[in-house]
Design a protein around this motif. Structure first.
Motif, PDB file in Angstrom:
ATOM      1  N   GLN A   1       3.455   1.946  -1.647  1.00 24.44           N
ATOM      2  CA  GLN A   1       3.768   2.389  -2.905  1.00 24.44           C
ATOM      3  C   GLN A   1       2.940   3.370  -3.642  1.00 24.44           C
ATOM      4  OE1 GLN A   1       6.836   1.891  -4.924  1.00 24.44           O
ATOM      5  NE2 GLN A   1       7.467   1.302  -2.827  1.00 24.44           N
TER       6      GLN A   1
ATOM      7  N   GLU B   1       0.558   5.124  -1.640  1.00 26.57           N
ATOM      8  CA  GLU B   1       0.757   6.383  -0.898  1.00 26.57           C
ATOM      9  C   GLU B   1       1.751   7.137  -1.477  1.00 26.57           C
ATOM     10  OE1 GLU B   1       0.380   4.828   3.165  1.00 26.57           O
ATOM     11  OE2 GLU B   1      -1.777   4.639   3.023  1.00 26.57           O
ATOM     12  N   GLY B   2       3.059   6.651  -1.629  1.00 26.26           N
ATOM     13  CA  GLY B   2       4.118   7.409  -1.886  1.00 26.26           C
ATOM     14  C   GLY B   2       3.804   8.062  -3.043  1.00 26.26           C
ATOM     15  N   ALA B   3       3.372   7.394  -4.156  1.00 26.67           N
ATOM     16  CA  ALA B   3       3.106   7.983  -5.428  1.00 26.67           C
ATOM     17  C   ALA B   3       1.975   9.260  -5.354  1.00 26.67           C
ATOM     18  CB  ALA B   3       2.622   6.995  -6.359  1.00 26.67           C
ATOM     19  N   GLU B   4       0.905   8.879  -4.514  1.00 30.09           N
ATOM     20  CA  GLU B   4      -0.322   9.799  -4.344  1.00 30.09           C
ATOM     21  C   GLU B   4       0.271  11.146  -3.527  1.00 30.09           C
ATOM     22  OE1 GLU B   4      -3.403   8.294  -2.098  1.00 30.09           O
ATOM     23  OE2 GLU B   4      -3.872   6.890  -3.869  1.00 30.09           O
ATOM     24  N   ALA B   5       1.125  10.743  -2.604  1.00 27.24           N
ATOM     25  CA  ALA B   5       1.758  11.929  -1.900  1.00 27.24           C
ATOM     26  C   ALA B   5       2.406  12.915  -2.794  1.00 27.24           C
ATOM     27  CB  ALA B   5       2.272  11.414  -0.571  1.00 27.24           C
ATOM     28  N   LEU B   6       3.171  12.420  -3.471  1.00 29.89           N
ATOM     29  CA  LEU B   6       4.020  13.345  -4.572  1.00 29.89           C
ATOM     30  C   LEU B   6       3.094  14.176  -5.506  1.00 29.89           C
ATOM     31  CD1 LEU B   6       6.788  10.959  -5.304  1.00 29.89           C
ATOM     32  CD2 LEU B   6       7.056  12.847  -4.172  1.00 29.89           C
ATOM     33  N   GLY B   7       1.950  13.878  -5.384  1.00 30.17           N
ATOM     34  CA  GLY B   7       0.661  14.592  -6.517  1.00 30.17           C
ATOM     35  C   GLY B   7       0.791  14.043  -7.551  1.00 30.17           C
ATOM     36  N   LEU B   8       1.181  12.657  -8.122  1.00 25.08           N
ATOM     37  CA  LEU B   8       1.077  12.065  -9.248  1.00 25.08           C
ATOM     38  C   LEU B   8      -0.576  11.647  -9.298  1.00 25.08           C
ATOM     39  CD1 LEU B   8       4.034   9.577  -9.098  1.00 25.08           C
ATOM     40  CD2 LEU B   8       3.815  11.385 -10.829  1.00 25.08           C
ATOM     41  N   THR B   9      -0.953  11.690 -10.615  1.00 22.66           N
ATOM     42  CA  THR B   9      -2.476  11.448 -10.618  1.00 22.66           C
ATOM     43  C   THR B   9      -2.430   9.843 -10.876  1.00 22.66           C
ATOM     44  OG1 THR B   9      -2.197  11.454 -13.038  1.00 22.66           O
ATOM     45  CG2 THR B   9      -2.594  13.130 -12.253  1.00 22.66           C
ATOM     46  N   TYR B  10      -3.797   9.403 -10.881  1.00 21.35           N
ATOM     47  CA  TYR B  10      -4.116   7.925 -10.912  1.00 21.35           C
ATOM     48  C   TYR B  10      -3.132   7.275 -11.861  1.00 21.35           C
ATOM     49  CZ  TYR B  10      -6.267   3.457 -11.610  1.00 21.35           C
ATOM     50  OH  TYR B  10      -6.656   1.857 -11.981  1.00 21.35           O
TER      51      TYR B  10
ATOM     52  N   LYS C   1       0.746  -1.193   0.076  1.00 19.25           N
ATOM     53  CA  LYS C   1      -0.050   0.112   0.001  1.00 19.25           C
ATOM     54  C   LYS C   1       0.870   1.388   0.094  1.00 19.25           C
ATOM     55  CE  LYS C   1      -4.134   1.351   2.664  1.00 19.25           C
ATOM     56  NZ  LYS C   1      -3.684   2.121   4.138  1.00 19.25           N
TER      57      LYS C   1
ATOM     58  N   LYS D   1      -0.663   8.270 -13.965  1.00 20.75           N
ATOM     59  CA  LYS D   1       0.712   8.485 -13.846  1.00 20.75           C
ATOM     60  C   LYS D   1       1.442   7.602 -12.786  1.00 20.75           C
ATOM     61  CE  LYS D   1       0.868  13.073 -15.718  1.00 20.75           C
ATOM     62  NZ  LYS D   1       0.822  14.394 -15.623  1.00 20.75           N
TER      63      LYS D   1
ATOM     64  N   PHE E   1       3.901   4.759 -13.799  1.00 24.32           N
ATOM     65  CA  PHE E   1       5.685   5.063 -13.588  1.00 24.32           C
ATOM     66  C   PHE E   1       5.896   4.386 -12.335  1.00 24.32           C
ATOM     67  CE2 PHE E   1       4.442   8.932 -15.779  1.00 24.32           C
ATOM     68  CZ  PHE E   1       5.282   8.664 -17.153  1.00 24.32           C
ATOM     69  N   VAL E   2       4.745   3.863 -11.404  1.00 22.57           N
ATOM     70  CA  VAL E   2       5.378   3.472 -10.188  1.00 22.57           C
ATOM     71  C   VAL E   2       4.702   2.089  -9.859  1.00 22.57           C
ATOM     72  CG1 VAL E   2       4.996   3.829  -7.577  1.00 22.57           C
ATOM     73  CG2 VAL E   2       5.260   5.692  -9.036  1.00 22.57           C
TER      74      VAL E   2
END
Lengths: 368, 260
Positions: A265, A267-276, A263, A278, A282-283
């Motif tokens: 990963q 959250e890490g992506a979301e917290a950086l502001g990446l859209t769903y 989970k 993206k 990328f992640v």
């Protein structure tokens, strides 16, 4: 017991391991003769290899006939590869007119030439070339193979066959099913109930029926639902069937990979502001796909071999045409050679896929 | 409100501009009332340490601030943006709020440098060259520029957490949230991470930090918030908080951590 040299605490140097545990001798000891059972198994295996391998080799190579043009040339008692030689053209190209076979060759050659740079690490335009192979090449391939324009004679799909047909179905099936499978896997995990229900339903429907049923439906039932006068090519219908069938399996394999991603990963992506999308691209997907390479390649190998089922809707794929040739009165009795040849060719393709997937796995290993 | 140029710690700048505003906020996990009537303001430049027993809702609280958790009642306003389920608002907020996690959550398939440049390139639309330049600047600041081309799996926990901090800083956030950043680390690595966080505080970064590192709280926090059972029980300047706790629950908590 050898006497241990005494060292002051904190000064013990790193020593080499005992000689009997390294090198060839060490390997044999620990792997083949480590216990009584292991030793017995080793001896038994050597005996089985001795029983099976030499006769197989002499049948395929030493006692076999390679040259000639009729069954009269096969008199050595081993395999009669003359049969394969004589019919090779048909095995490769089916009933494709002999004068036009260069079109199949060049389609395949073009693909090989385009693929080579994709395997060169330092090649910088992989994304562009990949897009070209995915979107432009199929169009070129279609016009080359089907003809009917640019001064090429039209060759209708019932004439297609042999190994080239097998490859066409397998490649289109694999390349087409992969993106559909990805989207279905993501869709099934979607928080939107409608999307998730649709994807789940689609996957379960296609996984719940055998491929034979899919092919029968596509060739027999599907035309009944079409308005009169509208007709799709039988091969196209089979291709779509194979593609959707395989997509359902790919989707479930990929979903397994998605579930293995922690989970954190997401959250890490979301917290950086990446859209769903993206964060998926990328992640999440690169990691999930890496986990399921063995499963996906397993699906593809399965698909490659399943393509032979198109025989039942009247398309002569590689196995189909070999089987048909061995019922030819001129070559009656040589079906074993035909099947052996088929098995070897299928094995070479499937084994290459497997080896390639393992090299990709090694390349993507980043120590986690 | 702090309106002075420097605060209790004497060396930090705090402006009177409110950057995070939480008003009468409640959160439930289905039936379980996990956050109860949270009211707090954070000014630009403040360093707030949130502590409390496990299960008190402190992590949930800071995760609500960038909407990793959703609240059901009340308002959270981050830098003028009201957090609702509107994706545009959530993404806008996440761009401005950096977050470091207990387990770092670095992307293991990307190199350290790629971890740092991913969001600047794809969220901030920076060119690859600019993003790499900025990433190297922050990797230098967390003192591991030489690891830039390694993968996270090849680094120690402390190094990974510093990369995670650098990765957040590359987005040039207005606020940094830390969710127990040292809890998963071996004792010898805690101080290298805390040092980076202290430097960050000295540079004026607004920070909300869930941590059990009371030394860190004394050194850099201008406010310590104590939570228990989903409520803010007590908040005070660190000296007052540690030397003169008011609430019985706070006293008990402090006596328990000091015993160890």
């Amino acid at each position: 017991m050898t006497s241990e040299t005494q060292y002051q605490p904190g000064t013990h140097p790193s020593l080499p391991p005992p000689p009997s545990t390294v090198g060839v001798v060490g390997w044999l000891r620990s792997n083949l003769f480590s216990s009584t059972t292991n030793t017995l198994l080793t001896i038994f295996s050597i005996y089985v290899v001795y029983l099976l391998v030499p006769p197989a080799i002499s049948w395929t190579l030493f006692d076999a006939d390679f040259v000639g043009d009729s069954r009269a040339d096969c008199d050595s008692g081993g395999a009669c590869w003359v049969f394969i030689n004589a019919r090779l053209g048909q095995f490769m190209y089916g009933f494709y007119p002999e004068a036009e076979r260069w079109r199949i060759d060049s389609t395949l050659l073009l693909l090989v030439v385009l693929m080579v740079p994709m395997f060169i690490d330092s090649f910088r335009y992989k994304a562009w070339l990949g897009a070209f192979i995915l979107f432009i090449y199929p169009v070129i391939g279609f016009f080359l193979l089907a003809g009917g324009s640019f001064g090429l004679v039209e060759v209708e799909t019932p004439m297609w066959g042999g190994l080239s047909l097998t490859l066409i179905i397998a490649i289109v099936g694999i390349v087409g099913s992969f993106p559909i499978g990805l989207v279905l896997a993501l869709g099934r995990r979607s928080k939107m109930p409608a999307v998730s229900a649709f994807c789940t339903g689609f996957i379960e429907l296609w996984r719940g029926v055998p491929l034979i049923t899919v092919l029968f439906m596509s060739s027999v039932m599907f035309p009944l639902f079409l308005p009169e006068g509208v007709n799709f090519d039988k091969l196209v219908r089979a291709l779509v069937g194979v593609m959707l069938f395989s997509a359902a399996y790919t989707a479930e394999t990929v979903r397994g990979g998605l579930q293995a991603i922690p989970k954190g990963q997401y959250e890490g992506a979301e917290a950086l502001g990446l859209t769903y999308w993206k964060s998926m691209i990328f992640v999440i997907l690169p990691q999930a796909l890496k986990h399921v390479i063995p499963g996906i390649v397993g699906n593809f190998i399965g698909l490659f071999k399943d393509t032979t089922l198109v025989l039942i809707i009247g398309l002569f794929d590689f196995l189909g045409i070999v089987q048909a040739a061995s019922t030819d009165p001129k070559w009656l009795g040589y079906s074993v050679e035909g099947y052996a040849f088929c098995a070897m060719v299928y094995w070479v393709f499937c084994f290459s896929m497997s080896q390639y997937s393992q090299s990709v796995e090694r390349k993507l290993h980043t120590g986690h | 409100m702090n309106e002075t140029a420097t605060d209790a710690q004497g060396k930090f700048q705090v402006s009177d501009e409110v950057i995070i505003e939480i008003k009468a906020m409640h959160k439930w996990y289905s039936e379980f009332h996990v956050l109860k009537n949270i009211n707090m303001n954070v000014n630009r430049g403040e360093r707030i340490v949130i502590c409390g027993p496990s299960g008190s809702g402190k992590s949930t609280l800071i995760r609500c601030i960038n909407r990793l958790e959703e609240h059901q009642q009340g308002d959270i306003i981050v830098d003028g943006v009201v957090l609702t389920s509107d994706l545009k608002h959530i993404e806008a907020t996440r761009r401005e709020v950096g977050m470091c996690f207990q387990h770092f959550n670095l992307f293991p398939h990307l190199s350290v440098l790629q971890n740092c440049t991913l969001a600047p390139i794809w969220v901030r639309k920076m060119s690859k060259g600019d993003a790499e330049e900025i990433a190297m600047k922050f990797l230098e600041r967390v003192k591991i520029p030489e690891q830039a081309l390694k993968f996270p799996g090849q680094l120690s926990g402390g190094q990974q957490q510093r990369v995670a901090i650098a990765r957040s800083l590359c987005m040039n956030p207005k606020v940094m949230l830390f969710d127990e950043p040292t809890s998963a680390l071996d004792p010898e690595m805690i101080s290298e991470v805390l040092d980076v966080m202290v430097e960050l505080a000295e540079e004026g970064m607004t920070m909300l930090c869930v941590t059990h590192e009371m030394g860190f709280a004394k050194k850099v926090a201008n406010r310590v918030i104590f939570m228990d059972a989903g409520e803010i029980i007590e908040e005070n300047e660190p000296l007052e908080f540690f030397n003169n706790p008011q609430n019985e629950r706070t006293k008990l908590f402090l006596s328990q951590i000091i015993q160890h």
